[in-house]
Every structure is written in C-alpha cells, then in structure tokens.
Write an enzyme that holds these catalytic residues in place. Structure first.
Site, mmCIF file in Angstrom:
data_model
loop_
_atom_site.group_PDB
_atom_site.id
_atom_site.type_symbol
_atom_site.label_atom_id
_atom_site.label_comp_id
_atom_site.label_asym_id
_atom_site.label_seq_id
_atom_site.Cartn_x
_atom_site.Cartn_y
_atom_site.Cartn_z
ATOM 1 N N GLU A 180 -1.771 -7.088 7.607
ATOM 2 C CA GLU A 180 -0.452 -6.819 8.181
ATOM 3 C C GLU A 180 -0.243 -7.633 9.447
ATOM 4 O OE1 GLU A 180 2.441 -6.469 7.843
ATOM 5 O OE2 GLU A 180 3.033 -4.365 7.754
ATOM 6 N N HIS B 118 0.844 -1.204 0.000
ATOM 7 C CA HIS B 118 0.000 0.000 0.000
ATOM 8 C C HIS B 118 0.876 1.251 0.000
ATOM 9 C CE1 HIS B 118 0.948 1.011 4.170
ATOM 10 N NE2 HIS B 118 0.848 -0.280 4.432
#
Length: 210
Positions: free
Chosen positions: A95, A15
């Site tokens: 994550e 990202h």
C-alpha cells in the site's frame, strides 16, 4: 507468420475489510487483521473468480507481502484450490506509504496537520503525508511491475485500495485526477485486458447476475 501472442488477462482484487478500515484509520504500511466481514468479502470474490478463470494452474497469483493482503491471498488460494506455495509476493504491490499519518483517523490528521490539508480534496490528500510516498513514486513502481509481468498471460493480483487504484490508472493510461477518483470497494474486483478495465461485482444483487 510470427507467433501470435495471447492477450494478457489480469484480475485485480483488494484485500478484505480490516479492523482499521472499520475504525476509519488509514493503514498505509501499517497492518491490521481482516474482520469476519473482510474474510467473507474475499471468499465471495474468490468464488466469483473461480467461475471465471477455469483451470487455476494456468494462472500466476501475485500478492502484496503485507499481512492483510497475504491473509486475503490465503483465503483466495483455499477457495480456488490453488497451491499457496506458488504465490509470488511482490513488494511493489504494497500500500501507498502515508508516513506519520499511518494508523490515524482523518480527525486526528486534521487536528495535528491542518496546514498540510489546505487545497487538497478527498482524492489526493494522502500525498501530503510527512515522510509519505509521492504519487510519482507509486506510479513508477507499478509501471515497473506491469512491465515485469508482461510475459505472463494470466495473472491474479491481490493488492490494496490506493495501490490498486493507481495500478488501474497506470494500466489504462489515465491522468492523475482520473486515477485518484477510481473506485476502491472491497467487494468488487477488476478485469484488466487490452488496456481496458471491467468492473466485476460479487454482490449478488448486482446486474452482473441478471
């Protein structure tokens, strides 16, 4: 003669930069929106990707379901002209969870948990987090993910810094030490083919363009 299996090709993106990134806060499974620079990073990576992949209809896009990844995936789809309804969200791409350290800076962590950081280094300290995930647990979910996508010949993955690092390590059968030292830049993507990893930079000064 048996059927010739097409070699799988995976493009792995992180990202773009988030507000927490700029503040030096560790996000883990918290979330923070992309900055203007972060949106530009994704657009730049997406333009590079568009020049490499040909017909995007042949590709499957997998994304972490977290906000910053989905925000990046939306920009990616827009730039590629890819139908965002076809994106598959996979929680195994989220994550690495850093438990009670999520949202904190390194200074705050050192102040509150100095003993937990003893004998750690810049690459492995995350895994000491109270209520956090272990390295082995992350390896396990990413190994399962790679097995799941084995039948797909063309895959684009949008994930995170640590998770993307460990995914590359699992893919290339690297040791834990080697894996945790891999690069996590936001203006770089990686091509994974034949158990090898190629770094592709969208920085226009890079050798890739020469």
């Amino acid at each position: 003669m048996g059927e010739i299996k097409m070699e799988q090709m995976i493009y792995l993106l992180r990202h773009g930069e988030t507000n927490y990134n700029t503040q030096g806060r560790y996000q883990g499974q918290l979330d923070s929106p992309l900055t203007e620079r972060g949106r530009e990073q994704v657009q730049q990576n997406a333009r590079m990707l568009k020049s490499l992949i040909g017909d995007d209809d042949e590709w499957t896009i997998l994304s972490s379901p977290m906000g910053r990844a989905m925000q990046s995936t939306a920009i990616l789809c827009e730039t590629l002209g890819y139908d965002s309804n076809k994106v598959r969200q996979d929680p195994r791409l989220t994550e690495v969870a850093v438990g009670q350290w999520a949202g904190l800076t390194m200074a705050e962590i050192q102040q509150q948990w100095p003993a937990l950081l003893t004998n750690t280094d810049a690459f492995n300290w995350y895994f000491r987090a109270p209520d956090g995930e272990t390295y082995e647990a992350v390896v396990s979910r990413l190994t399962a993910l790679l097995e799941t996508i084995q039948p797909l010949s063309k895959v684009i993955i949008v994930s995170h810094g640590l998770t993307g690092r460990i995914l590359r390590g699992v893919y290339a059968s690297l040791s834990k030490e080697e894996t945790l030292k891999l690069e996590v830049s936001q203006d770089v993507m990686f091509k994974l083919t034949n158990k090898e990893i190629t770094r592709i930079s969208s920085n226009f000064d890079d050798d890739f363009y020469l």
